[in-house]
Design a protein around this motif. Structure first.
Motif, PDB file in Angstrom:
ATOM      1  N   ASN A  70       0.829  -1.203   0.000  1.00 52.27           N
ATOM      2  CA  ASN A  70       0.000   0.000   0.000  1.00 52.27           C
ATOM      3  C   ASN A  70       0.865   1.254   0.000  1.00 52.27           C
ATOM      4  O   ASN A  70       0.545   2.238  -0.666  1.00 52.27           O
ATOM      5  N   LYS A 129      -8.814  11.315   0.302  1.00 51.81           N
ATOM      6  CA  LYS A 129     -10.044  10.663  -0.136  1.00 51.81           C
ATOM      7  C   LYS A 129      -9.907  10.150  -1.574  1.00 51.81           C
ATOM      8  O   LYS A 129     -10.296   9.024  -1.878  1.00 51.81           O
ATOM      9  N   SER A 140      -7.622   7.176  -1.523  1.00 60.20           N
ATOM     10  CA  SER A 140      -8.338   6.073  -0.888  1.00 60.20           C
ATOM     11  C   SER A 140      -9.308   5.411  -1.858  1.00 60.20           C
ATOM     12  O   SER A 140      -9.348   4.185  -1.977  1.00 60.20           O
ATOM     13  N   GLU A 141     -10.086   6.222  -2.557  1.00 65.61           N
ATOM     14  CA  GLU A 141     -11.069   5.680  -3.498  1.00 65.61           C
ATOM     15  C   GLU A 141     -10.395   5.021  -4.695  1.00 65.61           C
ATOM     16  O   GLU A 141     -10.811   3.955  -5.139  1.00 65.61           O
ATOM     17  N   ASP A 193      -8.652   1.831  -3.347  1.00 63.67           N
ATOM     18  CA  ASP A 193      -9.492   0.997  -2.487  1.00 63.67           C
ATOM     19  C   ASP A 193      -8.768   0.663  -1.181  1.00 63.67           C
ATOM     20  O   ASP A 193      -8.632  -0.495  -0.790  1.00 63.67           O
ATOM     21  N   ILE A 194      -8.263   1.736  -0.548  1.00 60.94           N
ATOM     22  CA  ILE A 194      -7.570   1.636   0.732  1.00 60.94           C
ATOM     23  C   ILE A 194      -8.299   2.559   1.700  1.00 60.94           C
ATOM     24  O   ILE A 194      -8.770   3.629   1.318  1.00 60.94           O
ATOM     25  N   ASN A 195      -8.375   2.174   2.961  1.00 58.99           N
ATOM     26  CA  ASN A 195      -9.007   2.998   3.982  1.00 58.99           C
ATOM     27  C   ASN A 195      -8.353   4.376   4.027  1.00 58.99           C
ATOM     28  O   ASN A 195      -7.128   4.485   3.997  1.00 58.99           O
ATOM     29  N   GLU A 196      -9.162   5.421   4.107  1.00 58.32           N
ATOM     30  CA  GLU A 196      -8.638   6.786   4.091  1.00 58.32           C
ATOM     31  C   GLU A 196      -7.682   7.056   5.251  1.00 58.32           C
ATOM     32  O   GLU A 196      -6.688   7.777   5.105  1.00 58.32           O
ATOM     33  N   SER A 197      -7.956   6.475   6.416  1.00 60.87           N
ATOM     34  CA  SER A 197      -7.047   6.678   7.561  1.00 60.87           C
ATOM     35  C   SER A 197      -5.691   6.026   7.301  1.00 60.87           C
ATOM     36  O   SER A 197      -4.654   6.539   7.739  1.00 60.87           O
ATOM     37  N   SER A 198      -5.680   4.921   6.567  1.00 60.54           N
ATOM     38  CA  SER A 198      -4.402   4.280   6.210  1.00 60.54           C
ATOM     39  C   SER A 198      -3.599   5.174   5.277  1.00 60.54           C
ATOM     40  O   SER A 198      -2.370   5.264   5.395  1.00 60.54           O
TER      41      SER A 198
END
Length: 109
Positions: free
Chosen positions: A3, A20, A23-24, A27-32
């Motif tokens: 990632n 954001k 993330s989109e 397809d990774i969590n925004e906090s990550s």
């Protein structure tokens, strides 16, 4: 690809991308994404600036990144040479040997 590497690649392509958007796209969590960018800044692998009111992130290539790229490119070149050599090879033993070596090279890439 990790990632971290995917995020670095996304920021290299679009230094103005928001967490954001990254993330989109990946397809990774925004906090990550946020944590990864913070770690990149802490390790001097990224420089964050404000350009015309927007966040701009410059990814800094580390010596480790450059070495990995060099090794990968060298292995790709070697694989291409083996493929080329096999095109003219008629000895079945040599073909098998080159094939086995090619498989080991591709596993490292």
């Amino acid at each position: 690809m990790s990632n971290k590497q995917r995020i670095k690649e996304a920021l290299t392509e679009n230094p103005f991308a928001t967490n954001k958007e990254i993330s989109e796209r990946l397809d990774i969590n925004e906090s990550s994404v946020s944590k990864t960018i913070s770690r990149l800044k802490e390790k001097d692998e990224a420089v964050v600036e404000n350009v015309d009111g927007k966040r701009h992130i410059t990814i800094i290539e580390t010596a480790d990144d450059i070495l990995k790229d060099f090794k990968k490119n060298s292995l790709i070149e070697l694989a291409e040479q083996l493929i080329s050599a096999n095109e003219n090879e008629t000895n079945s033993y040599e073909l098998r040997q080159n094939g086995a070596l090619l498989v080991r090279i591709l596993e490292k890439i």
